[in-house]
Design a protein around this motif. Structure first.
Motif, PDB file in Angstrom:
ATOM      1  N   GLY A 129       0.819  -1.202   0.000  1.00 29.29           N
ATOM      2  CA  GLY A 129       0.000   0.000   0.000  1.00 29.29           C
ATOM      3  C   GLY A 129       0.856   1.258   0.000  1.00 29.29           C
ATOM      4  N   THR A 130       1.924   1.262   0.794  1.00 25.78           N
ATOM      5  CA  THR A 130       2.822   2.412   0.841  1.00 25.78           C
ATOM      6  C   THR A 130       3.503   2.638  -0.504  1.00 25.78           C
ATOM      7  N   ALA A 131       3.805   1.542  -1.203  1.00 29.35           N
ATOM      8  CA  ALA A 131       4.431   1.648  -2.519  1.00 29.35           C
ATOM      9  C   ALA A 131       3.441   2.050  -3.609  1.00 29.35           C
ATOM     10  N   GLY A 132       2.166   2.111  -3.277  1.00 28.08           N
ATOM     11  CA  GLY A 132       1.165   2.475  -4.275  1.00 28.08           C
ATOM     12  C   GLY A 132       0.766   1.347  -5.185  1.00 28.08           C
ATOM     13  N   LEU A 133       1.084   0.097  -4.802  1.00 30.70           N
ATOM     14  CA  LEU A 133       0.764  -1.046  -5.650  1.00 30.70           C
ATOM     15  C   LEU A 133      -0.520  -1.751  -5.251  1.00 30.70           C
ATOM     16  N   ALA A 134      -0.932  -1.610  -3.998  1.00 32.33           N
ATOM     17  CA  ALA A 134      -2.150  -2.261  -3.504  1.00 32.33           C
ATOM     18  C   ALA A 134      -3.186  -1.199  -3.154  1.00 32.33           C
ATOM     19  N   LEU A 135      -4.429  -1.558  -3.340  1.00 36.96           N
ATOM     20  CA  LEU A 135      -5.523  -0.654  -3.004  1.00 36.96           C
ATOM     21  C   LEU A 135      -5.873  -0.771  -1.527  1.00 36.96           C
ATOM     22  N   PRO A 136      -6.171   0.347  -0.874  1.00 39.58           N
ATOM     23  CA  PRO A 136      -6.694   0.254   0.492  1.00 39.58           C
ATOM     24  C   PRO A 136      -8.083  -0.358   0.491  1.00 39.58           C
ATOM     25  N   GLY A 137      -8.470  -0.880   1.651  1.00 40.21           N
ATOM     26  CA  GLY A 137      -9.772  -1.542   1.747  1.00 40.21           C
ATOM     27  C   GLY A 137     -10.928  -0.657   1.346  1.00 40.21           C
ATOM     28  N   GLY A 138     -10.856   0.631   1.701  1.00 41.05           N
ATOM     29  CA  GLY A 138     -11.931   1.541   1.354  1.00 41.05           C
ATOM     30  C   GLY A 138     -12.088   1.716  -0.136  1.00 41.05           C
ATOM     31  N   ALA A 139     -10.952   1.747  -0.858  1.00 44.50           N
ATOM     32  CA  ALA A 139     -11.030   1.899  -2.313  1.00 44.50           C
ATOM     33  C   ALA A 139     -11.654   0.683  -2.958  1.00 44.50           C
ATOM     34  N   ARG A 140     -11.284  -0.532  -2.464  1.00 41.56           N
ATOM     35  CA  ARG A 140     -11.876  -1.747  -3.025  1.00 41.56           C
ATOM     36  C   ARG A 140     -13.377  -1.762  -2.812  1.00 41.56           C
ATOM     37  N   ALA A 141     -13.805  -1.381  -1.606  1.00 39.67           N
ATOM     38  CA  ALA A 141     -15.241  -1.359  -1.312  1.00 39.67           C
ATOM     39  C   ALA A 141     -15.961  -0.319  -2.156  1.00 39.67           C
ATOM     40  N   GLY A 142     -15.295   0.830  -2.379  1.00 39.04           N
ATOM     41  CA  GLY A 142     -15.915   1.887  -3.175  1.00 39.04           C
ATOM     42  C   GLY A 142     -16.137   1.478  -4.621  1.00 39.04           C
ATOM     43  N   VAL A 143     -15.132   0.819  -5.205  1.00 35.10           N
ATOM     44  CA  VAL A 143     -15.282   0.359  -6.588  1.00 35.10           C
ATOM     45  C   VAL A 143     -16.368  -0.705  -6.682  1.00 35.10           C
ATOM     46  N   ALA A 144     -16.369  -1.636  -5.726  1.00 37.87           N
ATOM     47  CA  ALA A 144     -17.392  -2.682  -5.748  1.00 37.87           C
ATOM     48  C   ALA A 144     -18.791  -2.082  -5.626  1.00 37.87           C
ATOM     49  N   ALA A 145     -18.928  -1.093  -4.734  1.00 42.40           N
ATOM     50  CA  ALA A 145     -20.238  -0.442  -4.585  1.00 42.40           C
ATOM     51  C   ALA A 145     -20.622   0.321  -5.846  1.00 42.40           C
ATOM     52  N   GLY A 146     -19.632   0.947  -6.487  1.00 47.26           N
ATOM     53  CA  GLY A 146     -19.917   1.680  -7.722  1.00 47.26           C
ATOM     54  C   GLY A 146     -20.367   0.761  -8.839  1.00 47.26           C
ATOM     55  N   VAL A 147     -19.699  -0.380  -8.969  1.00 46.76           N
ATOM     56  CA  VAL A 147     -20.095  -1.358  -9.989  1.00 46.76           C
ATOM     57  C   VAL A 147     -21.512  -1.861  -9.713  1.00 46.76           C
ATOM     58  N   GLY A 148     -21.807  -2.126  -8.432  1.00 50.29           N
ATOM     59  CA  GLY A 148     -23.153  -2.574  -8.086  1.00 50.29           C
ATOM     60  C   GLY A 148     -24.204  -1.524  -8.413  1.00 50.29           C
ATOM     61  N   ALA A 149     -23.866  -0.247  -8.191  1.00 48.60           N
ATOM     62  CA  ALA A 149     -24.815   0.825  -8.499  1.00 48.60           C
ATOM     63  C   ALA A 149     -25.080   0.920  -9.996  1.00 48.60           C
ATOM     64  N   VAL A 150     -24.037   0.772 -10.808  1.00 48.56           N
ATOM     65  CA  VAL A 150     -24.222   0.841 -12.257  1.00 48.56           C
ATOM     66  C   VAL A 150     -25.057  -0.344 -12.743  1.00 48.56           C
ATOM     67  N   ARG A 151     -24.795  -1.519 -12.199  1.00 50.12           N
ATOM     68  CA  ARG A 151     -25.612  -2.679 -12.579  1.00 50.12           C
ATOM     69  C   ARG A 151     -27.069  -2.463 -12.183  1.00 50.12           C
ATOM     70  N   GLY A 152     -27.296  -1.907 -11.004  1.00 50.93           N
ATOM     71  CA  GLY A 152     -28.660  -1.622 -10.580  1.00 50.93           C
ATOM     72  C   GLY A 152     -29.331  -0.611 -11.486  1.00 50.93           C
ATOM     73  N   ALA A 153     -28.570   0.394 -11.916  1.00 49.61           N
ATOM     74  CA  ALA A 153     -29.135   1.392 -12.828  1.00 49.61           C
ATOM     75  C   ALA A 153     -29.518   0.749 -14.158  1.00 49.61           C
ATOM     76  N   GLY A 154     -28.689  -0.171 -14.642  1.00 49.37           N
ATOM     77  CA  GLY A 154     -29.027  -0.863 -15.885  1.00 49.37           C
ATOM     78  C   GLY A 154     -30.316  -1.647 -15.762  1.00 49.37           C
ATOM     79  N   ALA A 155     -30.483  -2.336 -14.627  1.00 50.80           N
ATOM     80  CA  ALA A 155     -31.722  -3.081 -14.417  1.00 50.80           C
ATOM     81  C   ALA A 155     -32.918  -2.139 -14.327  1.00 50.80           C
ATOM     82  N   LEU A 156     -32.729  -1.004 -13.665  1.00 46.57           N
ATOM     83  CA  LEU A 156     -33.813  -0.021 -13.546  1.00 46.57           C
ATOM     84  C   LEU A 156     -34.227   0.506 -14.916  1.00 46.57           C
ATOM     85  N   ILE A 157     -33.246   0.745 -15.775  1.00 46.92           N
ATOM     86  CA  ILE A 157     -33.555   1.242 -17.124  1.00 46.92           C
ATOM     87  C   ILE A 157     -34.422   0.243 -17.873  1.00 46.92           C
ATOM     88  N   LEU A 158     -34.092  -1.028 -17.766  1.00 48.89           N
ATOM     89  CA  LEU A 158     -34.887  -2.051 -18.449  1.00 48.89           C
ATOM     90  C   LEU A 158     -36.315  -2.091 -17.904  1.00 48.89           C
TER      91      LEU A 158
END
Length: 260
Positions: A129-158
Motif C-alpha cells: 500500500g505504501t508503494a502504491g501497488l495495492a488498493l486500500p480496503g476503502g477503495a476496493r469497497a468503493g469500486v465494488a459499490a460503484g459497480v453494483g450501483a451501475v448494474r442496478g441502474a441498468g436493471a432499472l432502465i430495463l
C-alpha cells in the motif's frame, strides 16, 4: 408522453451511478500516501504478486505450496496439512507452520485463515500500500459499490422501458426503445471500461500493481509453477492432489494413516 418522466428517471440513475463508479475508480489511481512513488518496485516477489492478484488467502496458499515443494509440509487431499520439517525460511512460512499447532497437523482451511489474518500478511499489505501497488480496503469497497450501483441502474432502465411500452396508447415503441437505449448503452459501456481498465486480475492491485502483475505473468508465468499460482490461484496447480487439498474448505476429513 407518460414515458418522458420515466426516461428522465432512467437518465438520472445512469448518470449518478456512473459518476459514483468514476469517482471510486479515480480514487484508485491516487498516488501512495506521503508521495511515495508507485514505481518504486522494479519487480514483484512471489508473495507480493500473490497478494496483489488474490489477496491474503492467495498469499497463505502460496506459502503452503512453497513448503510443500520443499517437502516441509504435507498437503493431503482430505484437507489436512501436516508438518514434516518445522523450519521456515521466512515469516510467512513460519506462520504456516505455527498455524498447524503443537501437534503439527491442522485443516488446510484453518491454516489458510490463520495465515491470511496474521501479522506477516498485514505487514506485506502495508508495504504494498505504501508503494502504491495495492488498493486500500476503502477503495476496493468503493469500486465494488460503484459497480453494483451501475448494474442496478441498468436493471432499472430495463424496468422503466418495459413500463413505458406497457402504457396503452403510448408513443411509437421504436421511439421509446431508442430513448431508453442511450442510458442503457452508457451503463453497459461504463461497466465494460471499469472491467477492462481497473481490475483485469483482481480488486487488490492498483493500476501500477496491475502493470507489474501483467509483466510478471508474461515473463515467468508459463515457466514457473509458483508464479502461475501467485497470479492465477490454485486453478494453476498442476497436481490434482494438491488442488483437492487446497479446495477442501473447512470440511476436512481425517487423513487415512499410511496413505503416503
Amino acid at each position: 408522453m407518460f414515458w418522458i418522466p420515466l426516461l428522465l428517471t432512467a437518465w438520472a440513475g445512469a448518470l449518478l451511478s456512473c459518476a459514483r463508479l468514476l469517482a471510486a475508480a479515480s480514487g484508485d489511481a491516487e498516488p501512495a500516501p506521503g508521495g511515495a512513488p508507485a514505481h518504486r518496485y522494479d519487480g514483484l516477489g512471489l508473495y507480493e504478486a500473490a497478494y496483489l492478484a488474490g489477496g491474503p488467502r492467495r498469499v497463505a496458499e502460496l506459502a503452503m505450496l512453497s513448503l510443500e515443494a520443499r517437502r516441509s509440509l504435507l498437503l493431503s487431499r482430505t484437507g489436512w496439512a501436516t508438518v514434516l520439517d518445522p523450519a521456515g525460511r521466512d515469516p510467512l512460512e513460519r506462520c504456516v507452520l505455527a498455524a498447524c499447532g503443537p501437534d503439527g497437523q491442522a485443516p488446510v482451511e484453518a491454516v489458510r485463515s490463520a495465515v491470511a489474518g496474521g501479522g506477516a500478511v498485514r505487514a506485506l499489505a502495508e508495504r504494498l500500500g505504501t508503494a502504491g501497488l495495492a488498493l486500500p480496503g476503502g477503495a476496493r469497497a468503493g469500486v465494488a459499490a460503484g459497480v453494483g450501483a451501475v448494474r442496478g441502474a441498468g436493471a432499472l432502465i430495463l424496468v422503466l422501458a418495459a413500463a413505458s411500452l406497457a402504457v396503452p396508447g403510448a408513443t411509437s415503441p421504436a421511439l421509446i426503445l431508442c430513448g431508453f437505449a442511450l442510458p442503457l448503452v452508457l451503463t453497459l459501456g461504463c461497466l465494460g471500461i471499469a472491467r477492462f481498465e481497473s481490475h483485469p486480475y483482481s480488486s487488490w492491485a492498483s493500476p501500477a500493481g496491475q502493470r507489474l502483475l501483467t509483466a510478471l505473468d508474461r515473463e515467468r508465468g508459463r515457466d514457473e509453477p509458483l508464479v502461475a499460482v501467485a497470479v492465477r490461484g490454485i486453478r494453476a496447480v498442476a497436481d490434482p492432489e494438491l488442488r483437492a487439498a487446497l479446495s477442501c474448505g473447512d470440511r476436512a476429513t481425517l487423513p487415512r494413516q499410511g496413505r503416503y
